[in-house]
Structures are given as structure tokens and as C-alpha cells.
Design a protein around this motif. Structure first.
Motif, mmCIF file in Angstrom:
data_model
loop_
_atom_site.group_PDB
_atom_site.id
_atom_site.type_symbol
_atom_site.label_atom_id
_atom_site.label_comp_id
_atom_site.label_asym_id
_atom_site.label_seq_id
_atom_site.Cartn_x
_atom_site.Cartn_y
_atom_site.Cartn_z
ATOM 1 N N ILE A 191 2.944 -1.085 0.802
ATOM 2 C CA ILE A 191 2.491 -2.265 0.892
ATOM 3 C C ILE A 191 1.969 -2.573 -0.672
ATOM 4 N N LEU A 192 2.943 -3.362 -1.327
ATOM 5 C CA LEU A 192 2.493 -3.908 -2.767
ATOM 6 C C LEU A 192 2.176 -5.302 -2.706
ATOM 7 N N SER A 233 -1.983 3.531 -6.689
ATOM 8 C CA SER A 233 -1.769 2.314 -6.425
ATOM 9 C C SER A 233 -0.302 2.320 -5.819
ATOM 10 N N GLY A 234 0.297 3.245 -5.660
ATOM 11 C CA GLY A 234 1.663 2.994 -4.937
ATOM 12 C C GLY A 234 2.867 3.324 -5.685
ATOM 13 N N LYS A 235 2.840 3.736 -6.781
ATOM 14 C CA LYS A 235 4.100 3.668 -7.868
ATOM 15 C C LYS A 235 5.094 4.530 -7.372
ATOM 16 N N GLY A 353 -1.129 -2.805 -9.343
ATOM 17 C CA GLY A 353 -2.972 -2.642 -9.620
ATOM 18 C C GLY A 353 -3.520 -2.412 -8.180
ATOM 19 N N PRO A 354 -4.850 -2.400 -8.352
ATOM 20 C CA PRO A 354 -5.752 -2.309 -7.453
ATOM 21 C C PRO A 354 -5.393 -3.296 -6.055
ATOM 22 N N LEU A 355 -5.922 -2.764 -5.068
ATOM 23 C CA LEU A 355 -5.646 -3.873 -3.790
ATOM 24 C C LEU A 355 -6.207 -5.092 -3.908
ATOM 25 N N SER A 395 -8.065 1.249 -4.293
ATOM 26 C CA SER A 395 -6.840 1.653 -4.459
ATOM 27 C C SER A 395 -6.063 1.835 -3.236
ATOM 28 N N ALA A 396 -4.824 1.858 -2.878
ATOM 29 C CA ALA A 396 -3.995 1.832 -1.574
ATOM 30 C C ALA A 396 -4.233 3.361 -1.145
#
Length: 423
Positions: A191-192, A233-235, A353-355, A395-396
Motif C-alpha cells: 500500500i503506497l 516505507s515499503g521500497k 514517503g511516510p504514510l 511509516s508503513a
């Protein structure tokens, strides 16, 4: 005179016995040499041989396929044990055993022909890794029989790995499968921010489906991506999901390790497994802050460490390969040299980035599908107040960890929301 000498020698019993032995020995030697040449001639004219070394990608496939052919005839196998866990939540880790032909000679029948299998192993002195090979020998001159075997072995391996993502890591100058194949990560599990993942999918899809577009315009057929943003962050998760979506494997490189040199990097990037994403995580650590401890200086004495120039040449120099997809990640884009991320080396930059409130809402409804509209608004308000009070961004990874700690009920989420930024 000569006839008298011959008659005298032939009547001599000692000379006759010696001549007979010499004659027999000569005849046996000629017969043995003739049989050797005859066997060589027969093998060259009426048999065909294929050798597959263990540094070839098809070696593991072929071993597995041969073991299936030998399951009823051979009694000599080597065991390979792996630990696996089923998808059921209550399942325990179990041992899985795979049998492959042992070192030695085996026989099986394929398409009406007997095939001889010879597996050999030699100990390598320098690396300590044994060199292995499999040699197949069959009657005939048509090499199509081996092409059929390799195709069947490949199809069987692909079928076994269907729905999974393969991860490769380098050992010296070659790539090897790391662990067991992993379940593909679904796109909806990452989920980005809105439009980010969709944009990456569209860009990768265009690259994979339009190689002629690059050729017609004289552009090197390769694509570079940079995902940058704060930790968690989900990279990496996004890259795993993209690999699964496009049925690609992942070849990951750690550029900051002390044994990585310019020559080794060039060698590794020149023989990356086909249909694989090259992942360079924490690219900012590749050429900066490469400080070794005292014992490391001794260990890597004489080795020239990776340089920025070597990295740039490996990415898009004259020796760089075509048809590659490279993903780089970093938490600190400001530390990267401009030459590293210029267009041509990095074609697509994306900030992860951040959520945002949209991501928080989507993550909440994914973990708690039964949550109501009021509960969602209440949670978004609490998150906004919490981040404002502590002047911190979320962050995620933090939110996912918080949900996992309170997975039994959404009531626990509201009760423990103040602990969120402590994770």
C-alpha cells in the motif's frame, strides 16, 4: 648363406620360444590399440555425449529431472534436506527431502534409447567449493534428444516454482539460488501513496513489451529505477510485488561488502540470470563510508575495493549488458553522487514517503475488513493528533507492526494507539 642362418635360428628352441612370445605380445598390443581406436571411432560415429557443469543454470533442473527418471531403477542417491512451512497458521516447520543422483554411473531409458549418466565431483583447492558435472551419453548422432531433456527439465522446474519468486545471490563470480522459492507477493498487499505503484507497473510493462522501440531509436535496452525515502516505507516490498506481478526473479547485490571490487561487479552484472530484476539496496553505502576494521584490512589485503567509477561503468558502460532492469534503493538520496542518478543510469525516480491518510485508511481496512466508516474516521483523527503531538511521521512498517500486535480486535487498536510511535 642367409637361408642357412634362418634355418639355424629357427631350429634353435630358445630363439623360437622368444620369437613366439614377442609375436604374441606384439599381436596383443596391436589388438589392444586397435580396440581402443575402434572404441573411439565407435563413440564418435555412433554415440553423442553432453556435459553440464554445476555453474550452468540448467544443472539443478537436470539433476531433479534425472532423479525422477531413475526413481524405479537406481538405488544410489544424494539427499538434499530443506526446512519448509505450510501456509496453514497452525502448521509446524517440517523437513523436506529431495533425492538427486549420487556421484557415479547410472542408466535410464528415454524415448527408446538407453542413456548413461555419469556424475562427477572434484574438490576445488582455492574456493573450497566442489566442482561438479553431469555427463549424459546416448546412442545416435541427433543432439535433439538432449535439447528435449533440457526443455523437459526446465518445464518441470518452472512448474515446481509456479506462483513463487526466486531470489539469487552471488557467490564469488556466479549466481546461486538463495533459500527456497518464495510465494509471490500480491500487489494489493503493498500500500503506497495513490498512483505510485500503478506508475511503476506501467513503466516496467512498457519496457518489457517494447524492446524494438529501444532498438529503432538506438537507445540501450535497459531500465534503471531509484526508490528513495525513509526506512520502512515499503521500497523493497514494492520491488518484490513487481517481480511477482511480471514473473521475474530477483538478483540482489550487496555493494558495501568488503569483497566487492570493480572487476567482480562487472563479472556479476554480465551473467545475471535471465528475466531477473537486479536489486541494489542501500546504494548510498556502495562507495561512501567503506571503512574496514583492522582484521578486515588483513583479510582483504591486496583487493581493490569498489569505486564509483567502476560502479558507473558496470551500470551503463561499454561492457554493460542489455535487457536489464535495475532497482536501486536508498534512505538518503542526498548522499548519492549526481553522476550515479543522472538520466540514462536512473530513468525513473520515485519517492516512497511516510504514510498519508489514504494509506492509513487502506491499511486499516485490509487488516480489519469489518471496520465501519466511523471507526475509520476515528482512527485517522487519532493518528493525525498523535503525529502532530510528537512531531513524528509514521511509516508503513510501524503501522503494520502495530496492527500485528493488536490483530485480534480493532478495539485493541483504539485502546493502544498511543503506543504506535514506540514501535
Amino acid at each position: 648363406m642367409l637361408s642357412d642362418l634362418v634355418a639355424t635360428l629357427s631350429s634353435n628352441p630358445y630363439f623360437g620360444a622368444g620369437a613366439g612370445l614377442i609375436g604374441i605380445g606384439t599381436a596383443l598390443a596391436v589388438l589392444r590399440r586397435s580396440s581402443q581406436y575402434g572404441l573411439i571411432f565407435f563413440r564418435r560415429q555412433f554415440m553423442i555425449t553432453l556435459e553440464v557443469p554445476n555453474n550452468d543454470i540448467s544443472y539443478t533442473w537436470l539433476l531433479q529431472w534425472i532423479s525422477h527418471q531413475l526413481r524405479d531403477s537406481s538405488r544410489h542417491f544424494s539427499a538434499r534436506t530443506t526446512l519448509v512451512k505450510n501456509d496453514e497458521p497452525s502448521s509446524r516447520i517440517q523437513a523436506s527431502y529431495t533425492f538427486v543422483p549420487s556421484v557415479g554411473t547410472h542408466y535410464f531409458r528415454y524415448k527408446g534409447k538407453f542413456v548413461k549418466v555419469e556424475r562427477t565431483r572434484e574438490q576445488m583447492i582455492n574456493s573450497g567449493v566442489p566442482f561438479e558435472s553431469v555427463q549424459l551419453t546416448a546412442f545416435g548422432q541427433d543432439r535433439q534428444i538432449y535439447i528435449d531433456m533440457l526443455e523437459k527439465a526446465r518445464d518441470a522446474a518452472l512448474l515446481a516454482n509456479e506462483g513463487k519468486t526466486l531470489v539469487y545471490v552471488p557467490t564469488i563470480n556466479e549466481w546461486h539460488l538463495f533459500g527456497r522459492p518464495r510465494r509471490k507477493r500480491p500487489l494489493n498487499s503493498v500500500i503506497l501513496n495513490k498512483g505510485v505503484l500503478e506508475g511503476l507497473i506501467k513503466d516496467v510493462e512498457h519496457f518489457l513489451s517494447n524492446p524494438q522501440w529501444y532498438i529503432d531509436r538506438g537507445i540501450p535496452y535497459r531500465r534503471g529505477y531509484l526508490l528513495h525515502g525513509p526506512p520502512g516505507s515499503g521500497k523493497t516490498s514494492a520491488i518484490m510485488a513487481l517481480a511477482g506481478h511480471f514473473d521475474l526473479s530477483i538478483s540482489t547485490l550487496n555493494l558495501s561488502q568488503g569483497t566487492m571490487t570493480d572487476d567482480r561487479l562487472q563479472q556479476l552484472l554480465s551473467n545475471v540470470p535471465e528475466e531477473s530484476i537486479i536489486l541494489l539496496e542501500d546504494i548510498d553505502a556502495a562507495t561512501v563510508g567503506r571503512h574496514y576494521e583492522k582484521e578486515d584490512n588483513i583479510r582483504y589485503q591486496g583487493m581493490k575495493p569498489l569505486t564509483l567509477s567502476g560502479l558507473l561503468n558496470a551500470l551503463d558502460g561499454v561492457i554493460s549488458a542489455e535487457g536489464r532492469i535495475i532497482f536501486m534503493t536508498t534512505n538518503f538520496i542526498e548522499r548519492l553522487d549526481p553522476a550515479l542518478i543522472r538520466p540514462g543510469r536512473v530513468d525513473h525516480k520515485e519517492y516512497i514517503g511516510p504514510l498519508t491518510s489514504n494509506q492509513v485508511e487502506r491499511m486499516l481496512t485490509r487488516f480489519y475488513p469489518q471496520s465501519t466508516h466511523n471507526e475509520i474516521n476515528q482512527f485517522l483523527t487519532q493518528i493525525e493528533q498523535l503525529t502532530d503531538n510528537y512531531s513524528k511521521q509514521l511509516s508503513a512498517a510501524q503501522l503494520q507492526g502495530f496492527f500485528m500486535h493488536n490483530k485480534d480486535s480493532i478495539k485493541d487498536v483504539f485502546a493502544n494507539v498511543n503506543q504506535l510511535l514506540c514501535l
